[in-house]
Every structure is written in structure tokens, then in C-alpha cells.
Scaffold this motif. Structure first.
Motif, PDB file in Angstrom:
ATOM      1  N   MET A   1       0.845  -1.188   0.000  1.00  0.00           N
ATOM      2  CA  MET A   1       0.000   0.000   0.000  1.00  0.00           C
ATOM      3  C   MET A   1       0.886   1.244   0.000  1.00  0.00           C
ATOM      4  SD  MET A   1      -2.982   0.896   2.664  1.00  0.00           S
ATOM      5  CE  MET A   1      -4.462   1.483   1.947  1.00  0.00           C
ATOM      6  N   ASN A   2       0.550   2.203  -0.835  1.00  0.00           N
ATOM      7  CA  ASN A   2       1.341   3.415  -0.971  1.00  0.00           C
ATOM      8  C   ASN A   2       0.781   4.513  -0.074  1.00  0.00           C
ATOM      9  OD1 ASN A   2       2.470   5.858  -1.832  1.00  0.00           O
ATOM     10  ND2 ASN A   2       2.641   5.168  -3.941  1.00  0.00           N
ATOM     11  N   ILE A   3       1.584   4.976   0.882  1.00  0.00           N
ATOM     12  CA  ILE A   3       1.139   6.003   1.827  1.00  0.00           C
ATOM     13  C   ILE A   3       0.798   7.315   1.120  1.00  0.00           C
ATOM     14  CG2 ILE A   3       3.467   6.808   2.413  1.00  0.00           C
ATOM     15  CD1 ILE A   3       0.492   6.543   4.836  1.00  0.00           C
TER      16      ILE A   3
END
Length: 109
Positions: A1-3
Motif C-alpha cells: 500500500m502506498n502512503i
């Protein structure tokens, strides 16, 4: 997951509320709106704000007027309509409730 994607989605979620809040006291043109958002550390690019302003206008929340400028072409000033003010009042209530709930949850020990 990309912050960064998650952070961008969080900003998008409050952008409409912030734009309406900027316009609650006085009409402003796009550069003024962008500067106010930037000064609050909410970075928004022109490519994002123009479609949003158009949508808010089409939804009846904003109106605009053209005003001559001493330093270039005429400027489009945006302002809240009566419906926009009512909508903003509702968003303020919702924001307070949501903010309080998030603070309770995130500050639990």
C-alpha cells in the motif's frame, strides 16, 4: 500500500470543504484560493482546482463574476451562493463530529 496515495485521498476528501470555507468571508479569484490553501499547507495544483470550482458552480454552491485587473486580464471571482452557505454550514457540523470522533479514536491509550 502506498502512503502517498492514501494521503492524497485524505486531502481530496476535505478539499471541497476547504474551498467553500475560504470563500465564506469574501469572494476570491483562483490564485487567492490557491494561496490560502498553500499557506495552510494544503498543496493543490491549478489542474485540480479549476474542475472542482466548475463542479461547485454547476451544483449551485458558487457563483462568479468577472472583474477587471490592473495587472493583466480580467479575473474571475468566486463567491458562495445562499445554497453554498447552507451547504458549508452542514459540512462544518459534519467536520466537527468527524474530527471529534477521529480524535477520540486516535488518542485512545
Amino acid at each position: 500500500m502506498n502512503i502517498e496515495n492514501t494521503k492524497a485521498q485524505m486531502r481530496k476528501g476535505v478539499l471541497e470543504f476547504c474551498i467553500l470555507s475560504v470563500l465564506k468571508e469574501k469572494d476570491a479569484y483562483t490564485s487567492e484560493i490557491l494561496d490560502t490553501l498553500k499557506n495552510a499547507k494544503l498543496l493543490v495544483v491549478e489542474g485540480t482546482i479549476y474542475p472542482l470550482l466548475t463542479r461547485l458552480k454547476n451544483d449551485g454552491l458558487l457563483n462568479y463574476r468577472w472583474e477587471e485587473s490592473t495587472s493583466g486580464p480580467p479575473r474571475k471571482y468566486y463567491g458562495l451562493t445562499e445554497i453554498g452557505q447552507t451547504f458549508l454550514n452542514e459540512l462544518n457540523s459534519t467536520w466537527t463530529e468527524l474530527s471529534d470522533a477521529v480524535n477520540i479514536i486516535t488518542n485512545q491509550k
